[in-house]
Design an enzyme around this catalytic site. Sequence first.
Site, PDB file in Angstrom:
ATOM      1  N   LEU A  81      41.130  44.682  46.352  1.00 37.19           N
ATOM      2  CA  LEU A  81      39.791  44.111  46.406  1.00 37.19           C
ATOM      3  C   LEU A  81      39.881  42.617  46.187  1.00 37.19           C
ATOM      4  O   LEU A  81      40.630  42.146  45.332  1.00 37.19           O
ATOM      5  CB  LEU A  81      38.907  44.743  45.321  1.00 37.19           C
ATOM      6  CG  LEU A  81      37.460  44.265  45.239  1.00 37.19           C
ATOM      7  CD1 LEU A  81      36.704  44.718  46.473  1.00 37.19           C
ATOM      8  CD2 LEU A  81      36.797  44.822  43.989  1.00 37.19           C
ATOM      9  N   GLU A 111      33.120  47.936  35.268  1.00 36.94           N
ATOM     10  CA  GLU A 111      34.222  48.548  34.543  1.00 36.94           C
ATOM     11  C   GLU A 111      35.376  47.568  34.398  1.00 36.94           C
ATOM     12  O   GLU A 111      35.496  46.624  35.184  1.00 36.94           O
ATOM     13  CB  GLU A 111      34.683  49.829  35.237  1.00 36.94           C
ATOM     14  CG  GLU A 111      34.980  49.651  36.705  1.00 36.94           C
ATOM     15  CD  GLU A 111      34.909  50.957  37.487  1.00 36.94           C
ATOM     16  OE1 GLU A 111      35.963  51.346  38.013  1.00 36.94           O
ATOM     17  OE2 GLU A 111      33.826  51.561  37.563  1.00 36.94           O
ATOM     18  N   LYS A 113      38.873  45.676  34.520  1.00 41.24           N
ATOM     19  CA  LYS A 113      39.976  45.550  35.485  1.00 41.24           C
ATOM     20  C   LYS A 113      41.271  45.453  34.688  1.00 41.24           C
ATOM     21  O   LYS A 113      41.572  44.416  34.093  1.00 41.24           O
ATOM     22  CB  LYS A 113      39.783  44.319  36.366  1.00 41.24           C
ATOM     23  CG  LYS A 113      40.784  44.220  37.506  1.00 41.24           C
ATOM     24  CD  LYS A 113      40.445  43.052  38.413  1.00 41.24           C
ATOM     25  CE  LYS A 113      41.322  43.051  39.656  1.00 41.24           C
ATOM     26  NZ  LYS A 113      42.747  42.971  39.367  1.00 41.24           N
ATOM     27  N   ASP A 115      45.295  45.407  33.760  1.00 39.31           N
ATOM     28  CA  ASP A 115      46.450  44.726  34.334  1.00 39.31           C
ATOM     29  C   ASP A 115      47.699  45.567  34.095  1.00 39.31           C
ATOM     30  O   ASP A 115      48.450  45.358  33.139  1.00 39.31           O
ATOM     31  CB  ASP A 115      46.612  43.339  33.713  1.00 39.31           C
ATOM     32  CG  ASP A 115      47.507  42.449  34.551  1.00 39.31           C
ATOM     33  OD1 ASP A 115      47.745  42.786  35.723  1.00 39.31           O
ATOM     34  OD2 ASP A 115      47.979  41.430  34.039  1.00 39.31           O
ATOM     35  N   ARG A 134      51.476  52.705  43.795  1.00 41.47           N
ATOM     36  CA  ARG A 134      50.779  52.073  44.909  1.00 41.47           C
ATOM     37  C   ARG A 134      51.740  51.719  46.041  1.00 41.47           C
ATOM     38  O   ARG A 134      51.433  51.870  47.211  1.00 41.47           O
ATOM     39  CB  ARG A 134      50.051  50.804  44.430  1.00 41.47           C
ATOM     40  CG  ARG A 134      49.300  50.103  45.550  1.00 41.47           C
ATOM     41  CD  ARG A 134      48.647  48.816  45.036  1.00 41.47           C
ATOM     42  NE  ARG A 134      47.815  48.219  46.057  1.00 41.47           N
ATOM     43  CZ  ARG A 134      48.249  47.411  47.017  1.00 41.47           C
ATOM     44  NH1 ARG A 134      49.530  47.106  47.077  1.00 41.47           N
ATOM     45  NH2 ARG A 134      47.435  46.916  47.923  1.00 41.47           N
ATOM     46  N   TYR A 232      38.913  56.095  39.398  1.00 40.03           N
ATOM     47  CA  TYR A 232      38.506  56.240  40.795  1.00 40.03           C
ATOM     48  C   TYR A 232      38.782  57.657  41.270  1.00 40.03           C
ATOM     49  O   TYR A 232      39.931  58.114  41.232  1.00 40.03           O
ATOM     50  CB  TYR A 232      39.269  55.225  41.638  1.00 40.03           C
ATOM     51  CG  TYR A 232      38.647  54.947  42.993  1.00 40.03           C
ATOM     52  CD1 TYR A 232      37.292  54.697  43.116  1.00 40.03           C
ATOM     53  CD2 TYR A 232      39.433  54.919  44.140  1.00 40.03           C
ATOM     54  CE1 TYR A 232      36.724  54.421  44.348  1.00 40.03           C
ATOM     55  CE2 TYR A 232      38.871  54.636  45.374  1.00 40.03           C
ATOM     56  CZ  TYR A 232      37.523  54.398  45.475  1.00 40.03           C
ATOM     57  OH  TYR A 232      36.960  54.123  46.698  1.00 40.03           O
ATOM     58  N   LYS A 318      37.219  37.912  37.916  1.00 39.93           N
ATOM     59  CA  LYS A 318      38.397  37.734  37.081  1.00 39.93           C
ATOM     60  C   LYS A 318      38.120  36.673  36.024  1.00 39.93           C
ATOM     61  O   LYS A 318      37.555  35.614  36.309  1.00 39.93           O
ATOM     62  CB  LYS A 318      39.608  37.345  37.922  1.00 39.93           C
ATOM     63  CG  LYS A 318      40.014  38.410  38.931  1.00 39.93           C
ATOM     64  CD  LYS A 318      41.398  38.202  39.473  1.00 39.93           C
ATOM     65  CE  LYS A 318      42.452  38.543  38.451  1.00 39.93           C
ATOM     66  NZ  LYS A 318      43.822  38.505  39.001  1.00 39.93           N
ATOM     67  N   CYS A 412      75.220  22.086  38.205  1.00 40.32           N
ATOM     68  CA  CYS A 412      74.907  23.471  37.866  1.00 40.32           C
ATOM     69  C   CYS A 412      75.192  23.727  36.385  1.00 40.32           C
ATOM     70  O   CYS A 412      76.295  23.435  35.910  1.00 40.32           O
ATOM     71  CB  CYS A 412      75.736  24.417  38.730  1.00 40.32           C
ATOM     72  SG  CYS A 412      75.489  26.171  38.308  1.00 40.32           S
ATOM     73  N   CYS A 415      78.317  26.528  36.322  1.00 40.68           N
ATOM     74  CA  CYS A 415      79.680  26.278  36.814  1.00 40.68           C
ATOM     75  C   CYS A 415      80.016  24.798  36.937  1.00 40.68           C
ATOM     76  O   CYS A 415      81.163  24.435  37.198  1.00 40.68           O
ATOM     77  CB  CYS A 415      79.901  26.971  38.153  1.00 40.68           C
ATOM     78  SG  CYS A 415      78.939  26.250  39.514  1.00 40.68           S
ATOM     79  N   CYS A 430      72.910  25.284  43.789  1.00 39.58           N
ATOM     80  CA  CYS A 430      74.326  25.169  43.452  1.00 39.58           C
ATOM     81  C   CYS A 430      75.110  25.668  44.657  1.00 39.58           C
ATOM     82  O   CYS A 430      74.953  26.819  45.071  1.00 39.58           O
ATOM     83  CB  CYS A 430      74.654  26.022  42.229  1.00 39.58           C
ATOM     84  SG  CYS A 430      76.426  26.191  41.933  1.00 39.58           S
ATOM     85  N   CYS A 436      80.265  30.680  41.039  1.00 40.22           N
ATOM     86  CA  CYS A 436      79.192  30.553  40.051  1.00 40.22           C
ATOM     87  C   CYS A 436      78.776  31.955  39.594  1.00 40.22           C
ATOM     88  O   CYS A 436      78.235  32.731  40.392  1.00 40.22           O
ATOM     89  CB  CYS A 436      78.009  29.814  40.666  1.00 40.22           C
ATOM     90  SG  CYS A 436      76.694  29.435  39.505  1.00 40.22           S
TER      91      CYS A 436
END
Length: 711
Positions: A81, A111, A113, A115, A134, A232, A318, A412, A415, A430, A436
């Site tokens: 959604l 309702e 939401k 996470d 999902r 749901y 949100k 890096c 290394c 790198c 590495c």
Amino acid sequence: MTETERILQLRRELHEHNHRYYVLNQPTISDQDFDFLLRELQDLEAKHPELYDENSPTQRVGNDINQQFTQVEHRYPMLSLANTYSREEVQAWYEQVSKGLEGQEFEVCCEMKYDGLSISLTYENGRLVRAVTRGDGVRGDDVTQNVRTIRCIPLQLSEELSAEKMPGGYPENFEIRGEILLPWESFRRLNAEREEAGERLFANPRNAASGTLKSQNSRVVAERGLDAYLYYLLGEELPSDGHYENLMQCARWGFKMSEGMRKCRTLQEVMDCIAYWDEERKNLPVATDGVVLKVNSLRQQQHLGYTAKSPRWAIAYKFKAERVSTPLLEVTYQVGRTGAITPVANMAPVWLAGTTVKRATLNNEDFIRSFDLHIGDYVYVEKGGEIIPKIVGVETSRRSADAEPVKFATHCPECGAELVRYEGEAAHYCPNDAGCPPQIKGRIEHFIARKAMNIMTLGPETVDDYYNRGLIHNIADLYELTPQQITSGNDNRLVSAKKVVKSISDSKEVPFERVVFALGIRFVGETTARLLARHFKDMDTLASASLEELLEVDGVGEVIAESVIRYFHDETNIEILNRLREYGLQMRLSEEQTAGQKETFAGMSVVISGVFTHHSRDEYKAIIERHGGKNVGSISGKTSFVLAGENMGPSKLQKAERLGVKIVSEDEFLAMISDDNSVAEMTENTTKENEVTQSSTANFAAAPQELNLFD
């Protein structure tokens, strides 16, 4: 009472006690009494193995059997959604709903939401028969064994609550969706245990929940204390026209529903609900990131219908991310599988949205420069989606006069190789692919992944262990492993070690295009690897391809082409490839693939949507490519046609109709493969008005229960 009758009685009682303790939070017996009953049931079941029931309360503890998850197609696609952070947009949505309903009165169900990880639970005759993640929305992983260990999810509903025995009872077959979460308390306990054991900590509850649910050992899942909220209901015989009323019925059946669910009759009530939960959510035992608003009446939902992208009858508000300020102590650097260098801000610990935050990614050098970051700066930190910490600003007024600017690394950190930045790339890399350690281990982890060589008996921790013990130094070393090397003389591990070696050996049958992907060539993803494999047909031809020849491949630009050339000009890589060839990996397209290639769909872009009967989506993608076509993910004016199965997404259907893109059913597509004339005719008509037969429309029409409004 016979022992069989006692077993059945104990199962009923224990299911009821589980429900009272984990769902209602109203236990009626002590933990000790519960344990006595459970032990009695375990003893009786041990005496009567013929009465085994996978949904027995004794199965909540899980087992140590290593699982291999299978992919299952959803009966109804699990779609997402659209979100908004604006209350003005919520008001605009409310007014549009009122206008769409032509002044009819309507209610809005508000309702939480959550996470977490979306889950789909299927019940038949009151028994849990399947739990599927999902996934990509069309198909997900079957995690039924792991979900059975989550104590708030009922395994068996009371027969007395069935629709046959009471009004509004549960139907014979239905699906209920929700979110699997790890409560804050369990999350903190789990990380404390991992820290004490010297293991890597989970970044947040959502990642921990996802990793736990995908565990290959259901006993681990049982120990971690996952929770679930359902929100749901889907099915052909729902109890009511009201979404809220249906969920209240689900609660009566024994399901744990969304906390704080409220039915509102005015816009002001909706706004009050949002304002309340924006503050109160901080006191919830689990992570949340918003409020979902849905027109309550299923009939009115049908009337309102859908836009091209989302249902008109629902919206998700949100919450704005919480923001805190804390000093930047230092910047460190991490090395990824491809050698990409990620700068990390190390900050003074600060409490933010339910967790202590002390690290945040800084993305790349350009990001650091955009904030003009200095060591000691007070930085503003938010959590993206209430989960991932990110720096969103700097309080320069508090900067010390002698503060040193952050200077990006030149070498890096693992290394010592001098870093490079390729043209058009934001990241530094790198270049020491072969020497590495993080890159070596990362490439091995990529090589064994499901979509690559599919060596699923190995995982990151095992790869790290083998590397540290000196058993493997590159991907080719995997094929020289023996059970005796893996066990180091420990015969208790011999059975699992043999499974590892067999799985590695079985990977030699993986097709050539996945071998190309498994090599981990920088910038070459799954799709590009498939295109390269089908264009050049064997490894030698690919390895000797010039820049001009590589650029002839659809979707390959100069950055990818140059990366491929660099890979095949590296002597270490050539040595590894020669070893892989000797071990028997597929270094060319099979004769079947080569012989089967046609130009039926040459130059055509195809979108696949829906659920199919004769082949899986991946198989249809391969067929399209084998016939010269290109798979694309979204519909546009350039789309040649949509291969549509049952339950095609309503937004895609409407967009195809609006753009005049032809809809092709599964049977029509299979007929087209052997009929080039039909393809030519279709190409001429791609810009004409789309004609969908009445039967196809019936298949694709989206009923209200076909959307999962949570991601």
